[in-house]
Every structure is written in C-alpha cells, then in structure tokens.
Design a protein around this motif. Structure first.
Motif, mmCIF file in Angstrom:
data_model
loop_
_atom_site.group_PDB
_atom_site.id
_atom_site.type_symbol
_atom_site.label_atom_id
_atom_site.label_comp_id
_atom_site.label_asym_id
_atom_site.label_seq_id
_atom_site.Cartn_x
_atom_site.Cartn_y
_atom_site.Cartn_z
ATOM 1 N N LEU B 89 39.638 58.696 41.551
ATOM 2 C CA LEU B 89 38.638 57.783 40.984
ATOM 3 C C LEU B 89 37.797 58.493 39.927
ATOM 4 O O LEU B 89 37.473 57.919 38.882
ATOM 5 C CB LEU B 89 37.738 57.233 42.088
ATOM 6 N N LEU B 90 37.441 59.751 40.204
ATOM 7 C CA LEU B 90 36.607 60.508 39.261
ATOM 8 C C LEU B 90 37.331 60.693 37.929
ATOM 9 O O LEU B 90 36.775 60.432 36.857
ATOM 10 C CB LEU B 90 36.235 61.862 39.880
ATOM 11 N N VAL B 91 38.607 61.136 37.994
ATOM 12 C CA VAL B 91 39.369 61.338 36.751
ATOM 13 C C VAL B 91 39.577 59.995 36.041
ATOM 14 O O VAL B 91 39.438 59.908 34.817
ATOM 15 C CB VAL B 91 40.718 62.035 37.046
ATOM 16 N N ALA B 92 39.859 58.941 36.825
ATOM 17 C CA ALA B 92 40.089 57.624 36.214
ATOM 18 C C ALA B 92 38.852 57.127 35.489
ATOM 19 O O ALA B 92 38.948 56.465 34.450
ATOM 20 C CB ALA B 92 40.513 56.622 37.280
ATOM 21 N N GLY B 117 46.634 64.093 28.848
ATOM 22 C CA GLY B 117 46.284 65.031 29.908
ATOM 23 C C GLY B 117 45.643 64.327 31.091
ATOM 24 O O GLY B 117 45.920 64.647 32.257
ATOM 25 N N CYS B 118 44.792 63.334 30.776
ATOM 26 C CA CYS B 118 44.132 62.556 31.827
ATOM 27 C C CYS B 118 45.182 61.804 32.655
ATOM 28 O O CYS B 118 45.150 61.828 33.895
ATOM 29 C CB CYS B 118 43.143 61.591 31.176
ATOM 30 N N ILE B 119 46.142 61.157 31.985
ATOM 31 C CA ILE B 119 47.183 60.396 32.695
ATOM 32 C C ILE B 119 48.070 61.340 33.502
ATOM 33 O O ILE B 119 48.464 61.033 34.633
ATOM 34 C CB ILE B 119 48.053 59.584 31.705
ATOM 35 N N LEU B 120 48.354 62.520 32.922
ATOM 36 C CA LEU B 120 49.166 63.514 33.635
ATOM 37 C C LEU B 120 48.479 63.919 34.938
ATOM 38 O O LEU B 120 49.092 63.920 36.012
ATOM 39 C CB LEU B 120 49.377 64.735 32.736
ATOM 40 N N THR B 121 47.162 64.232 34.854
ATOM 41 C CA THR B 121 46.406 64.613 36.057
ATOM 42 C C THR B 121 46.467 63.504 37.099
ATOM 43 O O THR B 121 46.709 63.755 38.288
ATOM 44 C CB THR B 121 44.927 64.880 35.687
ATOM 45 N N LYS B 164 56.610 59.298 35.806
ATOM 46 C CA LYS B 164 55.323 59.155 35.143
ATOM 47 C C LYS B 164 54.814 60.524 34.673
ATOM 48 O O LYS B 164 54.308 60.660 33.552
ATOM 49 C CB LYS B 164 54.315 58.537 36.114
ATOM 50 N N ILE B 165 54.965 61.532 35.535
ATOM 51 C CA ILE B 165 54.541 62.892 35.175
ATOM 52 C C ILE B 165 55.321 63.386 33.951
ATOM 53 O O ILE B 165 54.743 63.898 32.986
ATOM 54 C CB ILE B 165 54.727 63.858 36.371
ATOM 55 N N VAL B 184 52.936 55.181 22.570
ATOM 56 C CA VAL B 184 54.010 54.314 23.073
ATOM 57 C C VAL B 184 54.560 54.891 24.375
ATOM 58 O O VAL B 184 54.782 54.165 25.351
ATOM 59 C CB VAL B 184 55.132 54.170 22.011
ATOM 60 N N LEU B 185 54.741 56.232 24.416
ATOM 61 C CA LEU B 185 55.251 56.877 25.630
ATOM 62 C C LEU B 185 54.319 56.627 26.820
ATOM 63 O O LEU B 185 54.762 56.359 27.934
ATOM 64 C CB LEU B 185 55.399 58.376 25.410
ATOM 65 N N LEU B 186 53.006 56.697 26.561
ATOM 66 C CA LEU B 186 52.041 56.442 27.636
ATOM 67 C C LEU B 186 52.161 55.008 28.143
ATOM 68 O O LEU B 186 52.082 54.752 29.347
ATOM 69 C CB LEU B 186 50.617 56.696 27.148
#
Ligand SMILES: [K+]
Ligand SMILES: [K+]
Ligand SMILES: [K+]
Ligand SMILES: [K+]
Ligand SMILES: [K+]
Ligand SMILES: [K+]
Ligand SMILES: [K+]
Lengths: 446, 446
Positions: B89-92, B117-121, B164-165, B184-186
């Motif tokens: 939740l914090l990263v999101a 980087g955020c989506i990767l985490t 996803k990673i 687009v990749l995201l």
C-alpha cells in the motif's frame, strides 16, 4: 426500503473524508511560514485558525455521532430518509470550505454567520430525521418498543435537536456583536446531547427516593453502559486514518513540482528530485507512524465488546490529534533547512507534542475501558495480551517525551533523528510481539 | 492471526483513495488553460497527461484486482503478510506523485524509469505474497484443497507475477531508448493475468478431445463463471465515488480564497463570495451527479449475485470515467465567462462526453450481466424492477447526448442549463420510482 448497513458505511466514509479535509487550510497556511522567524510566534499568531479547526472537528464528529445515535434506533430507511441523508452529507461537506473562510477572515461577522447558517441547516435536517424516525415506529428497532423508554428517548432526541437549532440561530444573531461569542455558542451547541441527558436525569430522579443515587443511575446508564455501534466507529476511525495517512501524497503531487522548470536537462531534473527526497521521507514516516497508531487502535478495539460515550470521547480526541499529525511532519521537513537554526528544534517539539497527545488519549481510552472492565472488554483477553497492549500504548508517549526533552538542548537538532526514530518503531512493535510469542511458547512447553 | 475482513476493507479504501488522487495533476493543469484559446487544441496538446492518467488508473485498479484475487484464496494473514500488505500500500500510494511527474516531464527517460521501478517493486511484493500464500497451505481456503486445481492455480498466479516482473524490468531497460515503448510495456504488464489464463487454457486443452470446446470451457470458467468478491468490489467502488464526489470541496477550500484580500471590507468580502457561487454550484452539481450514478450502481449490484471478470472490467471502466467527471465540471465552470465565447460550448461537450462514457459503461455492465442471466442476477429481481433499472440506466446517456448535440449550435451555450439539467435528474429518478410504486399498487389491488 434500503438496507441500513450500506447507508451507514457510506455515511461514515463521507464524514471521515470531511473530517480529514479540514486540516488542509492549516497546511496551506503553515507552508507560508518564514523559517527564520521564531516558530512559536508564528504558531501563536495563527491561534484562531487552530481554534476554528478544533471547533469544526468537534462539529463534524458530533454530527457523525448524532448520525450514529439516530440510525442505531432505526431498522429501515425509506426514500425520504435517504434524500434527507444525502442532503445532510452534502451540507456537511461544505464545512471545510467555511472553516477555511473563517480562518482567513476571522474578524468578519459574515463568515461567522455563514458558519452558523450551515450548522442551523444541519440541525434542522437532523431534527426532521429524528421526528420521522419516531413517527414511523415501524422503522424503530424492536428493543425500543417499551413505551416508557421510547417516550424519554424521543424527548431527549427532540430536545437535543431543538436546543441545537436555538443555539445556532442565536449564534447567527450575535455574530454582528461579537464573533468570538458566536463561535463559543456553536461549540456549546455541540454538547447539547450531554446537556439534555443531564437535565433529563435530574428531572427524572427528582421523584426517586434518593436523589443522588437516582441521578447517578440515570447518568451511568447513558454515559457508561449505553452501547455505541462499534462497527460504525471502526469504519469512521479507519476512514480518518486512511485519508490522513495518504493526504500528504496529494500535497507532494500537486505542489512539489511547481518550482521545477519544464525545460531543464535530465541531470538537473535528477538533482531537483533528490531535493524532494526530504518530502518523500516525511511522507513515509507519516504513513508508518499513522499506520502504527492505527495498529494500536485495531489491537484495542479487537477486544472491546461495548463502547460507551466516555470511550467514544477519547476515541474522538485521538482522531482530532491524529488528523494534525501530518502538519507536524510538514513543519519538521519545512524547518530542516540550515537557515532555520534552532527553529528546527521547535518544529521537532511541536511534532512531539502532537504525537504525545494522540498516544496519551489512546492510553486513556484503554485505561477508561478497564474501569468496569467486565462490561467493556471481552473475556477472551488474557493477562499476557493485556500486557502487550499496554506495552504498545507506552511506546509513543515515551519516545515523543524523550525527543521533546532532548530538543531543548541548544545544539541544532537533526531532523533525520526523528525519521530514524519513527521508522524504527515498527521494529520495536515486532520485538514486543516476538517476546510475547516466546513467553507463550515457553508456557506451552512447560 | 488477523481476521481477513478488516484488512480487506482497509486495503480497498486505500486503493480507492490512491485511484482518485491521480486526477489531481490533471485538475491543476486544466486550471492554467487560457479561456480565449480553442479548448480542443488545449486538451489535445495535453494528450500525454490523459494517457498517463489512464495507464496509472489501469495500474492501480489492476493492483487492487490482483489483491482481491490473492486474498480471496487466503483464510488468515500472519504478521509477515500484514507487513507485506502495508509495504504494498505504501509503495502504491506513491503512484499519484510519479504520474504527476510523468505528466510534467513526459520526454525524460528518468521519470519513466521511476514509474517502472515502482511497478517492479509492487510486482515483486505481490510475487512474495503469492508464494507465501501457496507455501503455507493452512492459509488457503478449504475449497482450494483439490490438488489439481491448486496446482494450476499456483502456476497461473506465479506466472502472472513473474511475467509482470519481467515486463516492468524490460520497461525500465528500454526507457532510455524510447519512453512511449516503455509506457506501452507497462500497460501490457497490466494484462498479464489475461495472457497467462489464455496461455494456460491453450496448454491444458491441448490434450482434450476437441481443442476448441476445451479452450472455450477453460476460458469461460475463468472469465465468466469465476466469482469476484462482491463485498470488496462494493467497498472499492463506494470509496472511489465518495472521494471523487468530495474532492472538489478540497479545491474550493485550498485555492479559491487566494485572490481574496485579507484587508477588504465586509461588503467587498460578500461580493467576492458571490463570485464564488459558480464554483459552489459546480460542486453541488458534481456531488448530485456522482451521487445519482452511485445510486444506479447500488441498484444494480443489489441484485448481482455473482461478479465475473467481464462485469468487473465494465465496473472498472465506469470508475475510470467517474473519476474524471469533476474535471468536466471544472472546465464548464472555468469556461462560463464571457471571454470564452463558443469555447463554453466545447467545455459543455467535453463534460457530456465524460458523463456519456460513464453511463454507457454502466449500461454495458447491466447488459453483460443479462448474458447467462441465471448465473449473475438474483432470481428475486422481478420484471418491473428490471425495467426500472433499465430506465435509470438510460437517463444519463440520453440527457448527455441531447446536450452534446444542442451544444453544436453556434449560439453561446449557457452553463446554467447544464446545472439545471443535472439538478433536475434526481426528480426524474423520483418520478420513475413513483410510477413503479403506482403500477405495483394497481397490480396489488387487482
Ligand atoms: K440499527
Ligand atoms: K495548490
Ligand atoms: K503541476
Ligand atoms: K470488537
Ligand atoms: K477469503
Ligand atoms: K488559503
Ligand atoms: K448483491
């Protein structure tokens, strides 16, 4: 007929949102502070903004509490009730705007009149809702069907709403003569339920054999033994915690990029973002701190089986201070520049005071629950878990007091210490948990 | 062990808050528009801000959906799960900030890398949560104990998280070469669950006698028949509606008083506030419109007994457009000045398009629920109430289409017409309700 549950959750969430939005004008004001000027002087000069914040918090949380009282007595809601409810929420959601107006133009009777007009409208809508609920008795819960209880209940509810209407009308009337008096009247209007309960208790125990025993029985019944809906309190509390914890990211989103230049190089952007890391760190600290305070609240309420008016009061006071906690973090990160000098220490102290009040009111909630423990706390709470909760409750008061005193030293206090302490507290919580697990394990193996 | 329910409600509310905060950078941008310039030109020039908004909405709502999938399979959460959840939740909650950054500095690979980087985490945290849930089988629901279902379920979940990673890592890698490709990749990474389901269905139906029947069975089971937690969907939906409806008062609170002068006379303050009545009227209209759209959602979901992935998609699309509705109202009140000329008509048309898309996706939700009706809709829904819901669903598409076409006329369109229409729609709803009551009454008396 609409099922009452979803309406309740919806209303709780709207009230929680309104409650947390009221801190926004304070945050806007604090951003304009001069870091070289003495911080206490700046804060004291804005005393009326803080007063308006406290009074509007009182108003919205009382409004929520009244909503809980009224709907606790109701089983179903028809279309008219639904529309009145939406009207109540719509008018209530204008309060943050009126509070901001009041803060900016404190000495103008007009703002005070607008504020009073809003409360008057809300009280009238509430009065209609109460009258409607008691007229259509099929909407009332079965346990209220006893004629005598119902009669006194309706007297109490209607006199509370009536007194509130009279007081807010008076507050509009005297705004021209004195703005502070008009504000005080509005604050008093938020305690009409207490006033009516006490007056009715005195009236009813007049005929009893022993006046003092009678009045104590009546007051005890209403203040200590009467149930408050725990689920709704939990929804409201969770809503406030969630929005307070995330509201700061909104600030960072909307405002922090303004000084950046759209035509800078990639390296310059990187440098500029590094400068913003203070704000992001302050956000993470706030999120973690408020998350931990929520966790304590969650641990306590888990074992609470009956919530009295007294406990609710301590819960509301906790929420009042929780909703200003982000302001403390904002001041700390604002004053963490070199020019601020020892002002940085004052910012740290202000922050500690907010955390201290929040955590002390949480502690008082738990202590108050231990008075008449068998009524309030579930018997499933063992001695070990009781100790664990008391340990959790003591962490924040002790940490904030120690930092508060340490900040009196003349050397400039580093703001990073605050963040280090705040971010280490989850590990202290985990340590407490681990010790409990070990003790439980040892006890089991014996 | 923590009961899953309160954790679920808490997470839903946080996701809803994050979702609605993403519109804030758009609102800030729109405020700086020049009213004398052609509005379509201004909007088209900001196409990437809208694209970033849509992609971040997709990301947060997929994150929420994954959270529902994972926790639907889980019975209890331990301390590690709790901490992972808070971390998620914090990263999101940083996403709105990164989206705002992306909007302002679209062409810089750095912003794209931060986003990736955020989506990767987030994907890594999700992967750990999934692995944890499937390792400790005592945490899984009983109905999953069948070994074969469980095996394929774990393959699907872990491959979804793994893919996803990989995709978000790739997106960071190619950001230096091309920012659009990285975006687009995201976006593609948000459909990994669909991709994995389809690939696994193809793989599993390879050995079946009839390939096409097998694949249809597998896909149907996952897309149409599989349950989505209705309670959690309701909490998330309600959260988004509530914050969207009240977010505007925050704007009025924080910004609208800035041009006022602290030393003006009482009369001047009164005049200045009268000028603000447009903003307040726009707020009330937004609140009422979003409230009515919520009421339609409420009326439909009341009769829904099974929510499939397909229905959820339409629900998410409704929420996407609902969260931009306040932007439409803001444009309409911004362009309601004389200098804007026919730009006012464009603002009205933009507003109508938003309402049209919102209400059409609601209609599609209900139409899709009628396909395999016995699975999706409770049998308690009579023919009359089905007609009532279809009537409610048609009001907004028709009204917005009519106003959209009327705004093509060369004469300057009065913005008050919009408010008059929006504020009269509750009465149309009441009229529909009244007609239904009359028909029911007549039918009963026969
Ligand atoms: K009730
Ligand atoms: K601002
Ligand atoms: K901006
Ligand atoms: K409880
Ligand atoms: K479950
Ligand atoms: K201001
Ligand atoms: K349902």
């Amino acid at each position: 007929f609409m099922p009452i549950d979803r309406l309740n959750i919806f209303s709780d969430a709207v009230f929680a949102t309104i409650t947390t939005f009221m801190v926004v004008p304070l945050k806007e004001e604090v951003q304009s502070y001069d870091v070289t000027e003495d911080l206490w002087t700046s804060l004291v000069a804005d005393w009326y903004r803080f007063l308006v914040f406290v009074i509007s918090f009182l108003i919205v949380s009382t409004l929520w509490q009244d909503h809980v009282w009224i709907l606790q007595k109701v089983e179903h809601v028809g279309d008219v009730g639904l529309i009145l409810n939406v009207l109540l929420l719509l008018v209530a959601s204008v309060i943050p705007f009126l509070a901001a107006l009041m803060g900016d133009f404190y000495r103008y009777p007009l703002t005070s009149r607008l504020f009073g007009g809003c409360i008057l409208t809300l009280s009238v809508v509430q009065g209609i809702m109460i009258a409607l609920a008691f007229r259509r008795s099929k909407m009332l819960s079965d346990h209220l069907e006893g004629d005598k209880t119902k009669k006194w209940m309706s007297v109490e509810f209607l006199s509370t709403a009536g007194l509130k209407i009279v007081l807010s009308a008076l507050s509009i009337g005297i705004a021209g003569a004195s703005v502070p008096a008009s504000l005080v009247l509005l604050a008093v209007a938020m305690f009409t339920d207490w006033i009516c309960i006490i007056v009715i208790a005195v009236y009813r125990s007049r005929k009893d054999q022993s006046f003092s025993t009678g009045i104590r029985t009546h007051l005890c019944r209403r203040f200590v033994f009467e149930d408050v809906d725990i689920d709704r309190t939990q929804t409201f509390t969770d809503g406030v915690f969630i929005i307070v914890a995330t509201l700061i990211i909104l600030d960072i989103t909307a405002d922090s990029l303004v000084p950046l230049n759209g035509k800078m190089t990639e390296e310059a952007l990187y440098e500029a973002l590094l400068d913003k890391k203070e704000a992001l760190l302050a956000y993470i600290s706030t999120f973690v701190t408020i998350g931990m305070i929520w966790y304590i609240n969650y641990s306590m309420v888990y074992y609470i089986q009956r919530l009295s008016r007294l406990l609710l009061l301590f819960n509301r006071l906790t929420l009042l201070f929780v909703s200003i906690v982000p302001l403390g973090f904002q001041l700390v990160s604002l004053f963490s520049v070199e020019e601020a000098g020892t002002n940085e220490n004052i910012a740290v102290q202000f922050h500690c005071i907010l955390i201290l009040f929040t955590s002390v009111f949480q502690l008082l909630f738990w202590v108050a629950a231990h008075w008449k423990r068998d009524k309030h706390i579930a018997s499933s709470l063992g001695g070990l878990h009781r100790k664990r909760i008391f340990c959790l409750l003591l962490v924040y008061p002790i940490a904030s007091l120690v930092i508060f005193c340490a900040a009196f030293s003349t050397s400039v206090f580093k703001v990073n210490t605050i963040h280090a302490v705040e971010l280490s507290i989850p590990f202290i919580f985990l340590l407490i948990k681990l010790i409990i697990e070990l003790v439980l394990h040892k006890r089991d193996s014996q």
